[in-house]
Design a protein around this motif. Structure first.
Motif, mmCIF file in Angstrom:
data_model
loop_
_atom_site.group_PDB
_atom_site.id
_atom_site.type_symbol
_atom_site.label_atom_id
_atom_site.label_comp_id
_atom_site.label_asym_id
_atom_site.label_seq_id
_atom_site.Cartn_x
_atom_site.Cartn_y
_atom_site.Cartn_z
ATOM 1 N N GLU A 44 0.826 -1.200 0.000
ATOM 2 C CA GLU A 44 0.000 0.000 0.000
ATOM 3 C C GLU A 44 0.870 1.263 0.000
ATOM 4 O OE1 GLU A 44 -3.746 1.859 2.541
ATOM 5 O OE2 GLU A 44 -2.403 0.402 3.484
ATOM 6 N N ASP A 45 1.876 1.297 0.892
ATOM 7 C CA ASP A 45 2.742 2.479 0.984
ATOM 8 C C ASP A 45 3.632 2.627 -0.241
ATOM 9 O OD1 ASP A 45 1.692 3.183 3.411
ATOM 10 O OD2 ASP A 45 3.276 2.245 4.600
ATOM 11 N N LEU A 46 4.109 1.510 -0.775
ATOM 12 C CA LEU A 46 4.961 1.571 -1.959
ATOM 13 C C LEU A 46 4.205 2.175 -3.133
ATOM 14 C CD1 LEU A 46 7.510 1.004 -3.587
ATOM 15 C CD2 LEU A 46 6.688 -1.345 -3.921
ATOM 16 N N ILE A 47 3.001 1.680 -3.363
ATOM 17 C CA ILE A 47 2.222 2.178 -4.502
ATOM 18 C C ILE A 47 1.864 3.650 -4.308
ATOM 19 C CG2 ILE A 47 -0.006 1.955 -5.686
ATOM 20 C CD1 ILE A 47 0.246 -1.100 -5.174
ATOM 21 N N GLU A 48 1.513 4.034 -3.082
ATOM 22 C CA GLU A 48 1.200 5.441 -2.807
ATOM 23 C C GLU A 48 2.436 6.314 -2.989
ATOM 24 O OE1 GLU A 48 -0.733 8.277 0.698
ATOM 25 O OE2 GLU A 48 -0.735 6.084 0.929
ATOM 26 N N LEU A 49 3.595 5.804 -2.577
ATOM 27 C CA LEU A 49 4.852 6.550 -2.712
ATOM 28 C C LEU A 49 5.183 6.782 -4.190
ATOM 29 C CD1 LEU A 49 7.114 7.689 -0.850
ATOM 30 C CD2 LEU A 49 8.346 5.553 -1.230
ATOM 31 N N HIS A 51 3.036 6.805 -6.681
ATOM 32 C CA HIS A 51 2.064 7.744 -7.238
ATOM 33 C C HIS A 51 2.390 9.184 -6.852
ATOM 34 C CE1 HIS A 51 -1.293 4.491 -7.729
ATOM 35 N NE2 HIS A 51 -0.363 4.426 -8.655
ATOM 36 N N SER A 52 2.761 9.384 -5.596
ATOM 37 C CA SER A 52 3.016 10.750 -5.111
ATOM 38 C C SER A 52 4.246 11.369 -5.764
ATOM 39 C CB SER A 52 3.172 10.752 -3.587
ATOM 40 O OG SER A 52 4.329 10.040 -3.193
ATOM 41 N N ASN A 53 5.131 10.515 -6.301
ATOM 42 C CA ASN A 53 6.329 11.004 -6.993
ATOM 43 C C ASN A 53 6.234 10.832 -8.508
ATOM 44 O OD1 ASN A 53 8.401 11.897 -4.877
ATOM 45 N ND2 ASN A 53 7.693 9.938 -4.057
ATOM 46 N N GLN A 54 4.990 10.648 -8.987
ATOM 47 C CA GLN A 54 4.705 10.558 -10.428
ATOM 48 C C GLN A 54 5.512 9.468 -11.130
ATOM 49 O OE1 GLN A 54 5.328 14.036 -9.151
ATOM 50 N NE2 GLN A 54 3.178 13.679 -8.582
ATOM 51 N N ILE A 55 5.583 8.309 -10.495
ATOM 52 C CA ILE A 55 6.269 7.169 -11.104
ATOM 53 C C ILE A 55 5.227 6.079 -11.384
ATOM 54 C CG2 ILE A 55 7.994 5.354 -10.801
ATOM 55 C CD1 ILE A 55 9.418 7.252 -8.860
ATOM 56 N N PRO A 56 4.976 5.741 -12.633
ATOM 57 C CA PRO A 56 4.027 4.674 -12.949
ATOM 58 C C PRO A 56 4.472 3.346 -12.319
ATOM 59 C CG PRO A 56 4.548 5.937 -14.911
ATOM 60 C CD PRO A 56 5.524 6.361 -13.852
ATOM 61 N N ILE A 58 3.883 0.330 -13.204
ATOM 62 C CA ILE A 58 4.372 -0.620 -14.203
ATOM 63 C C ILE A 58 5.816 -0.304 -14.591
ATOM 64 C CG2 ILE A 58 4.101 -1.366 -16.599
ATOM 65 C CD1 ILE A 58 1.097 -1.241 -16.222
ATOM 66 N N ASP A 59 6.127 0.992 -14.743
ATOM 67 C CA ASP A 59 7.499 1.383 -15.093
ATOM 68 C C ASP A 59 8.473 0.967 -13.995
ATOM 69 O OD1 ASP A 59 6.463 2.477 -17.343
ATOM 70 O OD2 ASP A 59 6.789 4.566 -16.785
ATOM 71 N N PHE A 60 8.060 1.166 -12.753
ATOM 72 C CA PHE A 60 8.935 0.834 -11.624
ATOM 73 C C PHE A 60 9.280 -0.644 -11.632
ATOM 74 C CE2 PHE A 60 9.638 -0.562 -7.243
ATOM 75 C CZ PHE A 60 10.592 0.346 -6.800
ATOM 76 N N PHE A 61 8.259 -1.490 -11.759
ATOM 77 C CA PHE A 61 8.523 -2.926 -11.700
ATOM 78 C C PHE A 61 9.196 -3.439 -12.965
ATOM 79 C CE2 PHE A 61 5.688 -2.772 -8.082
ATOM 80 C CZ PHE A 61 6.289 -3.680 -7.230
ATOM 81 N N SER A 62 8.925 -2.782 -14.081
ATOM 82 C CA SER A 62 9.629 -3.177 -15.299
ATOM 83 C C SER A 62 11.121 -2.940 -15.138
ATOM 84 C CB SER A 62 9.093 -2.383 -16.497
ATOM 85 O OG SER A 62 7.748 -2.709 -16.745
ATOM 86 N N GLU A 93 -5.140 -2.400 -5.223
ATOM 87 C CA GLU A 93 -3.703 -2.666 -5.263
ATOM 88 C C GLU A 93 -3.405 -3.991 -5.943
ATOM 89 O OE1 GLU A 93 -2.061 -2.289 -1.359
ATOM 90 O OE2 GLU A 93 -3.018 -0.339 -1.065
ATOM 91 N N LEU A 94 -4.238 -5.002 -5.670
ATOM 92 C CA LEU A 94 -4.035 -6.288 -6.325
ATOM 93 C C LEU A 94 -4.171 -6.156 -7.846
ATOM 94 C CD1 LEU A 94 -5.919 -8.715 -3.899
ATOM 95 C CD2 LEU A 94 -3.493 -8.809 -4.478
ATOM 96 N N GLN A 95 -5.131 -5.342 -8.284
ATOM 97 C CA GLN A 95 -5.306 -5.147 -9.717
ATOM 98 C C GLN A 95 -4.107 -4.423 -10.314
ATOM 99 O OE1 GLN A 95 -7.955 -6.408 -11.659
ATOM 100 N NE2 GLN A 95 -6.387 -5.889 -13.168
ATOM 101 N N GLN A 96 -3.550 -3.462 -9.560
ATOM 102 C CA GLN A 96 -2.354 -2.756 -10.034
ATOM 103 C C GLN A 96 -1.172 -3.711 -10.156
ATOM 104 O OE1 GLN A 96 -2.313 0.284 -6.983
ATOM 105 N NE2 GLN A 96 -2.952 1.856 -8.427
ATOM 106 N N ILE A 97 -1.021 -4.567 -9.149
ATOM 107 C CA ILE A 97 0.069 -5.545 -9.196
ATOM 108 C C ILE A 97 -0.155 -6.515 -10.348
ATOM 109 C CG2 ILE A 97 1.210 -7.412 -7.936
ATOM 110 C CD1 ILE A 97 0.380 -5.913 -5.340
ATOM 111 N N ARG A 98 -1.417 -6.874 -10.580
ATOM 112 C CA ARG A 98 -1.739 -7.777 -11.685
ATOM 113 C C ARG A 98 -1.311 -7.159 -13.013
ATOM 114 N NH1 ARG A 98 -4.623 -10.019 -15.553
ATOM 115 N NH2 ARG A 98 -5.475 -12.125 -15.261
ATOM 116 N N ASP A 99 -1.573 -5.861 -13.173
ATOM 117 C CA ASP A 99 -1.182 -5.170 -14.407
ATOM 118 C C ASP A 99 0.331 -5.227 -14.599
ATOM 119 O OD1 ASP A 99 -3.829 -4.551 -14.820
ATOM 120 O OD2 ASP A 99 -3.677 -2.525 -13.995
ATOM 121 N N VAL A 100 1.070 -5.045 -13.492
ATOM 122 C CA VAL A 100 2.529 -5.101 -13.550
ATOM 123 C C VAL A 100 2.995 -6.477 -13.995
ATOM 124 C CG1 VAL A 100 4.639 -5.035 -12.165
ATOM 125 C CG2 VAL A 100 2.869 -3.314 -11.814
#
Length: 282
Positions: A44-49, A51-56, A58-62, A93-100
């Motif tokens: 939860e905190d990772l994804i919010e972090l 987002h707050s720093n404008q990092i997609p 999917i890009d991060f995990f790629s 969050e699960l859906q976001q991780i699924r997309d990644v």
């Protein structure tokens, strides 16, 4: 490369201090530990972090996947995030991780997607979201584990609702017999969680005679701070069972005291579920 190291790379590239980067998502002191791999950040905190720093996300995990030399490490990190999101009860969050995962190139991508879809269905309390074939594959995946480790225990505990009561009785007893003597507190937590689930299943199905064996297993695990909550719940469920034998009011009273304690401790959902079970079996 770890999540903490990649976060540091992104932060430096944006020329931000740790305080500027952490913002109000997490404390700067905790974030500093994340960068040094001394603490683990929740999904939860990772994804919010990010987002707050404008990092997609999917890009991060790629980028993580490209730089990390260990495929096994990638899968461990993804699975940790999946578990964190599940325990936060966050379908988003699960859906976001699924997309990644869907965009990535993990060798076991299909298994990871299957796992995430199963978690989303469990959180939604709607197993009809899954094809019968998918449910059968998940059941087989767990059933075929010969020696359970912590990851296997987590998977079984989370997907116990996929099995009927008789299958759960068979599988849970095999697992508990194998691991009830473990000195690992994390393993003990998972064993107690399985025992509590089995008590709930047995009570709901009026199979009260099956509960004593599970209570005896729970008694073999010593009470310590890390497992105190689980140990607190066991007598509450067993009191419901004992009430069926002689209908003594004291068993109901003791359970209601435990319910109040759980609610006061800030866990109203657990208290509500136990209360509903108590009312249904008075």
């Amino acid at each position: 490369m770890t999540i903490g190291e990649l976060l540091k790379d992104y932060r430096i590239s944006q020329k931000k201090t740790q305080k500027q980067w952490a913002k109000d998502v997490i404390s700067p002191s905790f974030y500093a530990k994340v960068e040094k791999n001394l603490s683990r950040i929740s999904a939860e905190d990772l994804i919010e972090l990010l987002h707050s720093n404008q990092i997609p996300v999917i890009d991060f995990f790629s980028k993580l996947n490209q730089k990390d030399k260990s495929i096994n490490q990638q899968e461990l990190e993804i699975n940790r995030l999946i578990n964190e999101a599940y325990y936060q009860n966050s379908k988003k969050e699960l859906q976001q991780i699924r997309d990644v995962v869907a965009e990535g190139e993990l060798p076991n991508k299909n298994d990871e997607l299957l796992l995430i879809d199963a978690y989303i269905a469990v959180i939604s309390k709607d197993l009809t979201m899954l094809d019968k074939e998918v449910i059968d594959r998940m059941k087989e995946k767990v059933f075929n584990i010969s020696n359970f480790d912590e990851d296997g225990l987590i998977m079984y505990c989370n997907f116990m609702s996929f099995y009927d009561l008789n299958s759960n009785l068979l599988l849970s007893k095999r697992i508990i017999k194998q691991l009830v003597g473990s000195s690992s507190v994390r393993i003990q937590e998972k064993i107690l969680a399985i025992i509590i689930n089995m008590l709930i299943f047995c009570i709901r199905n009026k199979r009260f005679e099956e509960t004593e064996e599970f209570v005896n297993y729970a008694d073999q695990i010593k009470t310590k701070p890390e497992v105190f909550f689980y140990k607190l719940l066991i007598p509450a469920f067993y009191n419901i069972v004992k009430y069926q034998d002689n209908h003594e009011q004291k068993y109901l009273d003791e359970t209601e005291i435990i319910i109040k304690s759980i609610k006061l401790a800030g866990m109203p959902d657990y208290g509500k579920e136990l209360e509903e079970l108590l009312v249904a079996n008075k």
